[in-house]
Motif scaffolding. Structure first.
Motif, PDB file in Angstrom:
ATOM      1  N   ALA A   2       0.837  -1.199   0.000  1.00 26.26           N
ATOM      2  CA  ALA A   2       0.000   0.000   0.000  1.00 26.26           C
ATOM      3  C   ALA A   2       0.871   1.247   0.000  1.00 26.26           C
ATOM      4  CB  ALA A   2      -0.901  -0.016   1.235  1.00 26.26           C
ATOM      5  N   ASP A   3       0.249   2.403  -0.325  1.00 22.68           N
ATOM      6  CA  ASP A   3       0.975   3.661  -0.234  1.00 22.68           C
ATOM      7  C   ASP A   3       1.548   3.806   1.168  1.00 22.68           C
ATOM      8  OD1 ASP A   3       0.387   4.352  -2.816  1.00 22.68           O
ATOM      9  OD2 ASP A   3      -1.407   5.490  -2.265  1.00 22.68           O
ATOM     10  N   PHE A   4       2.789   4.238   1.250  1.00 26.93           N
ATOM     11  CA  PHE A   4       3.491   4.344   2.522  1.00 26.93           C
ATOM     12  C   PHE A   4       3.430   5.794   2.989  1.00 26.93           C
ATOM     13  CE2 PHE A   4       7.388   4.297   5.151  1.00 26.93           C
ATOM     14  CZ  PHE A   4       7.065   3.213   5.954  1.00 26.93           C
ATOM     15  N   PRO A   5       2.641   6.094   4.031  1.00 26.04           N
ATOM     16  CA  PRO A   5       2.498   7.484   4.480  1.00 26.04           C
ATOM     17  C   PRO A   5       3.736   7.985   5.222  1.00 26.04           C
ATOM     18  CG  PRO A   5       1.288   6.022   5.923  1.00 26.04           C
ATOM     19  CD  PRO A   5       1.833   5.171   4.800  1.00 26.04           C
ATOM     20  N   LEU A   6       3.858   9.302   5.309  1.00 21.12           N
ATOM     21  CA  LEU A   6       4.956   9.898   6.064  1.00 21.12           C
ATOM     22  C   LEU A   6       4.682   9.838   7.564  1.00 21.12           C
ATOM     23  CD1 LEU A   6       5.695  13.011   3.830  1.00 21.12           C
ATOM     24  CD2 LEU A   6       6.922  10.833   3.919  1.00 21.12           C
ATOM     25  N   ARG A   7       3.420   9.947   7.928  1.00 17.69           N
ATOM     26  CA  ARG A   7       3.014   9.873   9.332  1.00 17.69           C
ATOM     27  C   ARG A   7       1.980   8.761   9.480  1.00 17.69           C
ATOM     28  NH1 ARG A   7       5.521  13.164  12.245  1.00 17.69           N
ATOM     29  NH2 ARG A   7       4.404  12.728  14.150  1.00 17.69           N
ATOM     30  N   PHE A   8       2.008   8.132  10.630  1.00 12.90           N
ATOM     31  CA  PHE A   8       1.067   7.065  10.922  1.00 12.90           C
ATOM     32  C   PHE A   8       0.195   7.494  12.085  1.00 12.90           C
ATOM     33  CE2 PHE A   8       4.787   5.344   8.988  1.00 12.90           C
ATOM     34  CZ  PHE A   8       4.285   4.499   8.024  1.00 12.90           C
ATOM     35  N   ARG A   9      -1.093   7.216  11.963  1.00 12.61           N
ATOM     36  CA  ARG A   9      -2.025   7.600  13.013  1.00 12.61           C
ATOM     37  C   ARG A   9      -2.658   6.351  13.612  1.00 12.61           C
ATOM     38  NH1 ARG A   9      -1.522  11.633   9.822  1.00 12.61           N
ATOM     39  NH2 ARG A   9      -1.985  13.792  10.218  1.00 12.61           N
ATOM     40  N   ALA A  10      -2.637   6.342  14.947  1.00 12.36           N
ATOM     41  CA  ALA A  10      -3.271   5.243  15.670  1.00 12.36           C
ATOM     42  C   ALA A  10      -4.178   5.836  16.738  1.00 12.36           C
ATOM     43  CB  ALA A  10      -2.213   4.347  16.304  1.00 12.36           C
ATOM     44  N   ARG A  11      -5.193   5.094  17.076  1.00  9.10           N
ATOM     45  CA  ARG A  11      -6.131   5.507  18.117  1.00  9.10           C
ATOM     46  C   ARG A  11      -6.361   4.328  19.038  1.00  9.10           C
ATOM     47  NH1 ARG A  11     -11.694   5.021  18.787  1.00  9.10           N
ATOM     48  NH2 ARG A  11     -11.927   4.008  16.769  1.00  9.10           N
ATOM     49  N   GLY A  26      -5.319   3.062   7.992  1.00  6.73           N
ATOM     50  CA  GLY A  26      -4.683   2.471   6.816  1.00  6.73           C
ATOM     51  C   GLY A  26      -5.306   2.984   5.540  1.00  6.73           C
ATOM     52  N   PRO A  27      -4.907   2.429   4.414  1.00  7.57           N
ATOM     53  CA  PRO A  27      -5.431   2.875   3.124  1.00  7.57           C
ATOM     54  C   PRO A  27      -6.944   2.691   2.986  1.00  7.57           C
ATOM     55  CG  PRO A  27      -3.592   1.346   2.822  1.00  7.57           C
ATOM     56  CD  PRO A  27      -3.908   1.381   4.277  1.00  7.57           C
ATOM     57  N   GLU A  28      -7.499   1.710   3.679  1.00  5.35           N
ATOM     58  CA  GLU A  28      -8.929   1.423   3.598  1.00  5.35           C
ATOM     59  C   GLU A  28      -9.691   1.949   4.812  1.00  5.35           C
ATOM     60  OE1 GLU A  28     -10.133  -0.026   0.825  1.00  5.35           O
ATOM     61  OE2 GLU A  28      -8.064  -0.015   0.112  1.00  5.35           O
ATOM     62  N   GLY A  29      -9.044   2.791   5.626  1.00  5.82           N
ATOM     63  CA  GLY A  29      -9.676   3.304   6.839  1.00  5.82           C
ATOM     64  C   GLY A  29      -9.025   2.727   8.078  1.00  5.82           C
ATOM     65  N   GLU A  30      -9.695   2.908   9.202  1.00  5.28           N
ATOM     66  CA  GLU A  30      -9.157   2.486  10.489  1.00  5.28           C
ATOM     67  C   GLU A  30      -9.299   0.971  10.661  1.00  5.28           C
ATOM     68  OE1 GLU A  30      -9.382   5.074  14.399  1.00  5.28           O
ATOM     69  OE2 GLU A  30     -11.192   3.870  14.147  1.00  5.28           O
ATOM     70  N   ARG A  52       2.515  -4.232   9.568  1.00  2.00           N
ATOM     71  CA  ARG A  52       1.744  -5.299   8.900  1.00  2.00           C
ATOM     72  C   ARG A  52       0.763  -4.712   7.901  1.00  2.00           C
ATOM     73  NH1 ARG A  52       1.172  -6.992  14.102  1.00  2.00           N
ATOM     74  NH2 ARG A  52      -1.035  -6.445  14.129  1.00  2.00           N
ATOM     75  N   LEU A  53       0.079  -3.646   8.320  1.00  2.00           N
ATOM     76  CA  LEU A  53      -0.940  -3.026   7.482  1.00  2.00           C
ATOM     77  C   LEU A  53      -0.360  -2.492   6.173  1.00  2.00           C
ATOM     78  CD1 LEU A  53      -3.971  -2.362   7.624  1.00  2.00           C
ATOM     79  CD2 LEU A  53      -3.371  -0.210   8.702  1.00  2.00           C
TER      80      LEU A  53
END
Length: 157
Positions: A2-11, A26-30, A52-53
């Motif tokens: 998948a596209d590799f973002p510069l920042r990762f968001r977790a909740r 992730g690319p398809e949502g949370e 993994r995502l």
């Protein structure tokens, strides 16, 4: 991959059993990437889940590029009485000094934990899993806490 973002968001989602469900954007949502019973492990679960995502090695997920949001749990409120029931895996004497003590809790959102003020020993930071949010306090404990909080200029509960 998948596209590799510069920042990762977790909740984090607080579960009824006091565990922490970790969701990563992730690319398809949370996506739920794991559950842990320890606040100390939340960032590790988020990093490993993001790796993994996005199909990359965990080392590619830089710690300073991982934003983890930990909301206040639904079972706790600012100013309520609590009891410290665990020191976790720590064997340090300083971590166990307040074990069993009653205190007043205030949410420390940035750290995903609670500031807990205990009469006589002051304020420490404790994760939710170390606290009983429905303690049975004696009249003496409540009176001692109110006196201590009154002297320290903090509002009592």
């Amino acid at each position: 991959m998948a596209d590799f973002p510069l920042r990762f968001r977790a909740r984090v989602r607080h579960e009824a059993d006091r565990s922490y469900a970790v969701l990563v954007e992730g690319p398809e949502g949370e996506v739920l990437v794991g559950v842990t019973g320890s606040l100390r492990e939340v960032r590790t679960v988020a990093r490993e889940g993001a790796a993994r995502l996005f199909g990359v090695q965990t080392e590619r997920i830089a710690e300073d590029h991982l934003d983890v949001v930990i909301p206040q749990p639904p079972y706790g409120r600012d100013g309520q009485w609590v009891r410290i029931v665990s020191a976790g895996e720590s064997a340090a004497p300083d971590d166990a000094v307040d074990l069993g003590a009653a205190g007043q809790a205030h949410w420390f959102g940035h750290g995903g934990a609670w500031f807990v003020t205990v009469a006589g020993s002051g304020t420490g930071v404790h994760p939710s899993e170390h606290l009983d949010f429905a303690p049975v306090l004696t009249d003496e404990e409540v009176a001692e806490l109110r006196r201590y909080l009154g002297r320290s200029g903090q509002p009592g509960s």
